[in-house]
Design an enzyme around this catalytic site. Structure first.
Site, mmCIF file in Angstrom:
data_model
loop_
_atom_site.group_PDB
_atom_site.id
_atom_site.type_symbol
_atom_site.label_atom_id
_atom_site.label_comp_id
_atom_site.label_asym_id
_atom_site.label_seq_id
_atom_site.Cartn_x
_atom_site.Cartn_y
_atom_site.Cartn_z
ATOM 1 N N SER A 140 4.048 0.248 -10.265
ATOM 2 C CA SER A 140 3.088 -0.894 -10.313
ATOM 3 C C SER A 140 3.577 -1.468 -11.754
ATOM 4 C CB SER A 140 1.501 -0.214 -10.479
ATOM 5 O OG SER A 140 0.793 -1.468 -10.145
ATOM 6 N N ASP A 294 1.196 0.156 0.930
ATOM 7 C CA ASP A 294 0.720 -0.788 -0.250
ATOM 8 C C ASP A 294 0.325 -2.125 0.241
ATOM 9 O OD1 ASP A 294 0.689 -2.264 -2.764
ATOM 10 O OD2 ASP A 294 1.958 -0.596 -3.613
ATOM 11 N N HIS A 323 -1.665 1.831 -2.523
ATOM 12 C CA HIS A 323 -1.096 1.658 -3.916
ATOM 13 C C HIS A 323 -1.465 2.863 -4.770
ATOM 14 C CE1 HIS A 323 0.899 -0.494 -7.056
ATOM 15 N NE2 HIS A 323 -0.251 -0.493 -7.724
#
Lengths: 357, 357
Positions: A140, A294, A323
């Site tokens: 991320s 995601d 995610h």
């Protein structure tokens, strides 16, 4: 300075602090006596070429990366010297709530991904004399920093594995992050960033958590009741009993500092806005590792960037947690995929490939 | 009662009002002198078998459906008698802001999809004496009502085309809708639903719009600058100049009434919670039409339901506008797909198939 137990050594440690001194920022301004919180695993070898750097994700800390590290894992401390470095503003490194005037709270300056990577570079070169990094890996916002490392220090970074993140933030992600910010700043308790305790912003942090419950996971996560992976027995327990208290423990200004940075992550800032040139300049062997479900770093976006990196491969991670697959709730199902690809990447002989062939 | 120009005949008309009388609701409570706003196109034929019913989507009105109707379209008023019926709570039909005491504003009762469909059934049977519907077609919450029609009145509904919606709302969608609600209810101006003007809730409606900007579209929409389809020249113009003013013109309690209903849409309420039984009981020929880039009614969810409907086919609509593809911003690219499938569906001889074979 505000006391917040969430960021204490008891909850997040052990971690060490590196004093960067006065640290100038890309957007102007400066963090006096800037501190980087970090943790290490394993030993630096004599040739100093067994280094793995792991930057942290949004809201995350070095503690969150521990499940990725172990003697049975690719990130093996018996083999590698692993440095997990907390991004500036995450609550452990210099952040709004733990900084003194003149940069306390709402006076904390804007920090960019590029600032983080320069700070991390200072730490590992000044403190450890490291000249070569075997692997940078992060998820991320950690992926944003990973890309930034590979672009900013192409000769130093031999391998890079950005997981569930992009080199240049997308307009869609910018808008998503803005809703996370608005959930906080719309709380009267936030008070323009000048609250006395994060508990005064509990409502805003709850709404912030509730937006994560939507975008952080995915429809299949809930359809298949995958929240059971997090040890809860209902959707309500997952949101009200897990996500909301988690974010409500955090510092609102820390989240906003990270979010500002996330929104503007863009390696093409190093090449006058030319993304192709920036990604094309990477010398590292790169495994681009998006998560299939995601919702805001979709495979398509990650693949488009991967194609611009000379020596790169797309390795899609399967996770019904979307995610938040990064949290490793799926246990071995998730970590085995990560380990499989990272082992493969670490076995690639990089010096022969460093020219980008 | 509050004046709100957004819902006026000038802006949303022409529309007619059907007086339902006192209308009892599934969840208890009642709407005295309940009104359904509707609009018709074309003429009812002598055998009364050329009827198309179109329910409305969240925040939408009968006006929004006009682009779907035309002599060059599948929904051809020269051939069909088309009735577009505004859902209860949408601001045109009986809604919190246009109802007198004792159900004004925050006292407006909870309304369910099943209530809407019963109300619509009363309108078309009592006013027009219609016994057979050639097609029910609707998008999003209109799809929820379409499914409800097919389950509640299986002998009456010959064909159904739910676009970008589900028969049973998903847990993920419930959470998404909750964030839309919280954006409004967190505004102090909302005042528990007892505001004097929707303009007092402008901040909350803005945040509501900003969440739509994320989930209503998709990452490719922004990557490819598809907002140009809406006649704007930047992302900011799309969000600040189009989406925000659009939602800021609406009534907050209307949006919350519709959202409550959306969250709980579930045809299996007709079969004691058995979704397989509910969808299995449908006698209509059904084309299930999800949009490929829809972020919250993904194809997977729609396909799972389609498989439970005896005489059904999955027809995926391609749109880079995601869920807001429904707005038809892509013009012919979108409407040609819709028309193609609806024409095919309308040509299916249904009486032979009415037994579900």
């Amino acid at each position: 300075m505000i006391k917040n137990e969430f960021y204490s050594q008891e909850n997040q440690g052990p971690y060490e602090i590196y004093e960067l001194g006065d640290f100038e920022l890309e957007d102007g301004g400066m963090i006096p006596d800037c501190k980087l919180a970090y943790n290490t695993f394993g030993e630096l070898n004599r040739s100093k070429d067994n280094v793995i750097v792991i930057p942290t994700w949004f809201s995350g800390t070095s503690k969150d990366m521990e499940p990725y590290i172990g003697e049975d894992r690719a990130l093996n401390p018996k083999e590698y010297f692993i440095i997990v470095i907390n991004q500036i503003g995450n609550g452990l490194s210099s952040s709004p709530h733990n900084s003194p005037e003149p940069i306390a709270m709402d006076n904390f300056p804007n920090v960019r991904i590029g600032d983080d990577v320069r700070a991390q570079h200072k730490l590992i070169t000044e403190k450890y004399g490291i000249k070569e990094i075997a692997l940078v890996v992060g998820g991320s916002m950690g992926a944003q920093q990973t890309y930034e490392w590979a672009v900013k220090y192409p000769d130093m970074v031999k391998r890079a594995a950005p997981i569930a993140g992009t080199a240049k933030n997308t307009p869609h992600d910018f808008l998503f992050t803005e809703t996370l910010n608005e959930a906080i700043t719309s709380d009267p308790g936030w008070n323009g960033g000048d609250y006395r305790s994060h508990t005064e912003v509990a409502d805003g942090l709850k709404r912030h958590a509730n937006i994560w419950a939507v975008l952080g996971l995915c429809t299949e996560f809930y359809q298949q009741e995958k929240w059971r992976l997090f040890g809860v027995n209902s959707v309500e327990e997952f949101t009200n009993g897990f996500l909301q208290p988690l974010f409500q423990g955090m510092d609102p200004n820390a989240l906003l500092t990270m979010a500002w940075k996330w929104q503007r992550g863009d390696v093409s800032r190093n090449t006058n806005g030319n993304l192709e040139e920036a990604l094309g300049s990477i010398k590292a062997k790169v495994f681009v590792m998006p998560i299939d479900e995601d919702m805001f770093f979709p495979v398509k976006d990650c693949e488009a960037e991967q194609k611009l990196i000379p020596s790169s491969e797309l390795k899609v991670i399967k996770s019904l947690c979307g995610h938040f697959g990064l949290f490793g709730g799926e246990g071995a199902d998730y970590h085995n995929q990560i380990d499989h690809y990272l082992k493969e990447l670490l076995e690639v002989p990089v010096n022969a490939e460093a020219c980008g062939k």
